[in-house]
Design a protein around this motif. Structure first.
Motif, PDB file in Angstrom:
ATOM      1  N   ALA A  49      25.689  70.880  37.378  1.00 13.06           N
ATOM      2  CA  ALA A  49      25.885  71.273  38.635  1.00 13.06           C
ATOM      3  C   ALA A  49      25.746  69.982  39.651  1.00 13.06           C
ATOM      4  O   ALA A  49      26.532  69.951  40.474  1.00 13.06           O
ATOM      5  CB  ALA A  49      25.213  72.625  39.339  1.00 13.06           C
ATOM      6  N   ARG A  50      24.895  69.245  39.118  1.00  8.50           N
ATOM      7  CA  ARG A  50      24.321  68.108  39.985  1.00  8.50           C
ATOM      8  C   ARG A  50      25.510  66.992  39.782  1.00  8.50           C
ATOM      9  O   ARG A  50      25.535  66.078  40.649  1.00  8.50           O
ATOM     10  CB  ARG A  50      23.094  67.776  39.625  1.00  8.50           C
ATOM     11  N   GLY A  51      26.308  67.169  38.612  1.00  7.42           N
ATOM     12  CA  GLY A  51      27.242  66.056  38.399  1.00  7.42           C
ATOM     13  C   GLY A  51      26.803  64.932  37.878  1.00  7.42           C
ATOM     14  O   GLY A  51      27.440  64.019  37.760  1.00  7.42           O
ATOM     15  N   MET A  90      18.797  74.670  32.165  1.00  6.59           N
ATOM     16  CA  MET A  90      18.457  73.156  32.461  1.00  6.59           C
ATOM     17  C   MET A  90      19.484  72.483  32.737  1.00  6.59           C
ATOM     18  O   MET A  90      19.857  71.814  33.536  1.00  6.59           O
ATOM     19  CB  MET A  90      17.389  72.641  31.972  1.00  6.59           C
ATOM     20  N   LYS A  91      20.367  72.492  31.549  1.00  2.00           N
ATOM     21  CA  LYS A  91      21.538  71.888  31.313  1.00  2.00           C
ATOM     22  C   LYS A  91      22.841  72.362  32.386  1.00  2.00           C
ATOM     23  O   LYS A  91      23.559  71.797  32.813  1.00  2.00           O
ATOM     24  CB  LYS A  91      22.322  72.227  30.076  1.00  2.00           C
TER      25      LYS A  91
END
Length: 204
Positions: A202-204, A196-197
Motif C-alpha cells: 500500500a505504501r508503494g 505486513m506485506k
C-alpha cells in the motif's frame, strides 16, 4: 560437461538468484535412489526421530492425546521422506532443487510446497488435541524467505509449538525443534506476514 572457469561465477549467481523464497540450508547431497536409507545429518534414524518427536509433541500440553501425537510425528517424518520427496523428484540439495523449480524443470519442492503438502496431509487426521499453524521467516527478503508448519497443543499460541520443517536438510528429512529455540529462523505467524506485506504494498 564441466563448467568453464570463466562462467562459474555467473552460474553461482544464477543459483543464488533462482533459489529465492526458501532461505539458505546445509548443502546435504540427497538422492531418491533409496529414500528409506536416509537419516538426518545428526545421525538420528527415522524410527528414533519419530519416537523423540512423539514425546515432544505429547509434552506440549496435559490434554494432548499421546496417540494423536504419535500419528503427527510419524506423518511428519515419513510423509515428506517417502511420499513428497519422490513426488517432487528430489535429486539435489535444497537450493539447487529450488532453482530447478523456478526454471520449470521440477514441478514442486520449494519450502512453501513442503509446508502446504505436509499441512494438508496432517489436516486429514482431524486432529482434536493439537493445532496446526503456518509461519514465515525472513519475510523482508524474498531470497531467503522460508515457510514451515508448526504444531502446538490445541488452542495454544504458535510460539508454544514445534517447527516441522522437511525442506532445510533436503530430501524430505524432517528438522524439528521448539519455535523459540530454532537455531536458524525467527518465525512469524503467516497471517501477520501477509498483513505486513499488504501494508508494504500500500505504501508503494
Amino acid at each position: 560437461m564441466p563448467i568453464p572457469r570463466l562462467f562459474r561465477p555467473f552460474c553461482t549467481l544464477a543459483v543464488v538468484t533462482l533459489a529465492a523464497a526458501c532461505g539458505s540450508a546445509p548443502v546435504t547431497e540427497v538422492t531418491s535412489a533409496d529414500q528409506r536409507e536416509i537419516v538426518a545429518t545428526s545421525g538420528v534414524p527415522e524410527q528414533t526421530k519419530i519416537a523423540d518427536l512423539t514425546r515432544a509433541i505429547a509434552a506440549l500440553g496435559p490434554d494432548v492425546d499421546p496417540e494423536e501425537a504419535a500419528r503427527v510425528a510419524r506423518i511428519a517424518v515419513e510423509y515428506p521422506l517417502f511420499t513428497l520427496a519422490p513426488r517432487y523428484g528430489i535429486e539435489d540439495p535444497p537450493l539447487i532443487h529450488n532453482m530447478k523449480v523456478n526454471m520449470g524443470i521440477k514441478p514442486r519442492g520449494l519450502c512453501k510446497d513442503w509446508a502446504d503438502d505436509l499441512e494438508a496431509r496432517l489436516r486429514q487426521e482431524g486432529l482434536q488435541t493439537l493445532s496446526l499453524h503456518r509461519a514465515i521467516a525472513n519475510a523482508d527478503n524474498i531470497r531467503i524467505e522460508h515457510s514451515t508448519v508448526i504444531v502446538s497443543a490445541l488452542g495454544a499460541a504458535m510460539e508454544q509449538g514445534i517447527v516441522l520443517d522437511p525442506w532445510r536438510e533436503g530430501g524430505g528429512i524432517l528438522v524439528w525443534n521448539a519455535v523459540t529455540e530454532d537455531p536458524k529462523y525467527d518465525w512469524i505467524e503467516r497471517s501477520k506476514v501477509f498483513a505486513m506485506k499488504r501494508r508494504w504494498a500500500a505504501r508503494g
